[in-house]
Design a protein around this motif. Sequence first.
Motif, PDB file in Angstrom:
ATOM      1  N   GLY A 283       0.762  -1.246   0.000  1.00  0.00           N
ATOM      2  CA  GLY A 283       0.000   0.000   0.000  1.00  0.00           C
ATOM      3  C   GLY A 283       0.788   1.288   0.000  1.00  0.00           C
ATOM      4  N   LEU A 285       2.346   4.531  -1.501  1.00  0.00           N
ATOM      5  CA  LEU A 285       2.020   5.320  -2.691  1.00  0.00           C
ATOM      6  C   LEU A 285       3.192   5.360  -3.660  1.00  0.00           C
ATOM      7  N   ARG A 310      -1.352   9.917  -4.924  1.00  0.00           N
ATOM      8  CA  ARG A 310      -2.347  10.226  -3.896  1.00  0.00           C
ATOM      9  C   ARG A 310      -3.667  10.652  -4.552  1.00  0.00           C
ATOM     10  N   LYS A 313      -5.467   7.700  -5.839  1.00  0.00           N
ATOM     11  CA  LYS A 313      -6.039   6.909  -4.748  1.00  0.00           C
ATOM     12  C   LYS A 313      -7.329   7.562  -4.226  1.00  0.00           C
TER      13      LYS A 313
END
Length: 317
Positions: A283, A285, A310, A313
């Motif tokens: 997980g 980034l 980000r 996401k």
Amino acid sequence: MTRDLKIPEQRHPEKAHRPDNAQPKKPAWIRVKAPGGKGYADTRKIMRDNNLVTVCEEAGCPNVGECWSQGHATMMIMGEICTRGCTFCNIATGRPDTLDAFEPGRVAHAVEKLGLNHVVITSVDRDDLKDGGADHFAQTIRAIRHRSPKTTIEILTPDFLKCDPSVLEVVVEARPDVFNHNLETVPGLYPSVRPGARYFHSLRLLQRVKELDPGVFTKSGIMVGLGEDSQAVKQVMDDMRAADVDFLTIGQYLQPTPKHHRVDRFVTPEEFKTYEKAAFGKGFLMVSATPLTRSSYHAGDDFARLRDARQAKLGLV
């Protein structure tokens, strides 16, 4: 007697009596070109003219030629002498000089002169200061913001181990774009690699940064080839993700002198690829895992990718 920091025994008095560790021959994938060229010379001149110290030189980074030729340099504030004596590190150890109140302004001037889109500011450990240098970091961030408002700022801080926990707030309130603090190695190797530090303190520091400002990107890195195994590395990844760290760097440890911690082995590029895949799977980034990866290597390009990751996401792209 004035110390000559170019002489290893005077640079590292705490290591002078250690037995020599043989330095194994570097494999082909670790070799880099010697620094040179106009871009390199221009960057070097700006650093010298502003009386600035860089971690690129002090730590003997293998990527200095590539980065400086592109006008990228990681500036090291608060002097060139560290109060810690980590066994992997080539920065000089001892009692540092008093802080230079004009340094934040000189750093900001150099950032402006170099026209940097992204700058990395790091420091020595300053256990001699009550706030560990937190206010000096904050002043440097504010000075850069004033002169170069469009420049994104990444800081690579000490652990502030001996300070009141509130000093971290001073740094975070100055709003760096990226807050980096390196764990350096797996917890089992701390007594021999990073004896003055505490693994769970460093991990908690990263977690607290996110609690204080959820918008700041957090970053941390480790070296491999010190004697760790892959299971321990993956556990560090899990610990970092539990602390909500966004960006992980993994690079090969290179031994600065025979008195430093020995290289246990050279980790292959294929193993680095495996680490990268595992880290993305957990997980993060952003992950940079190659033999020559260092905390600040390609930091500007990586920051752009981090920001994009980000937004993706969050479904903003």
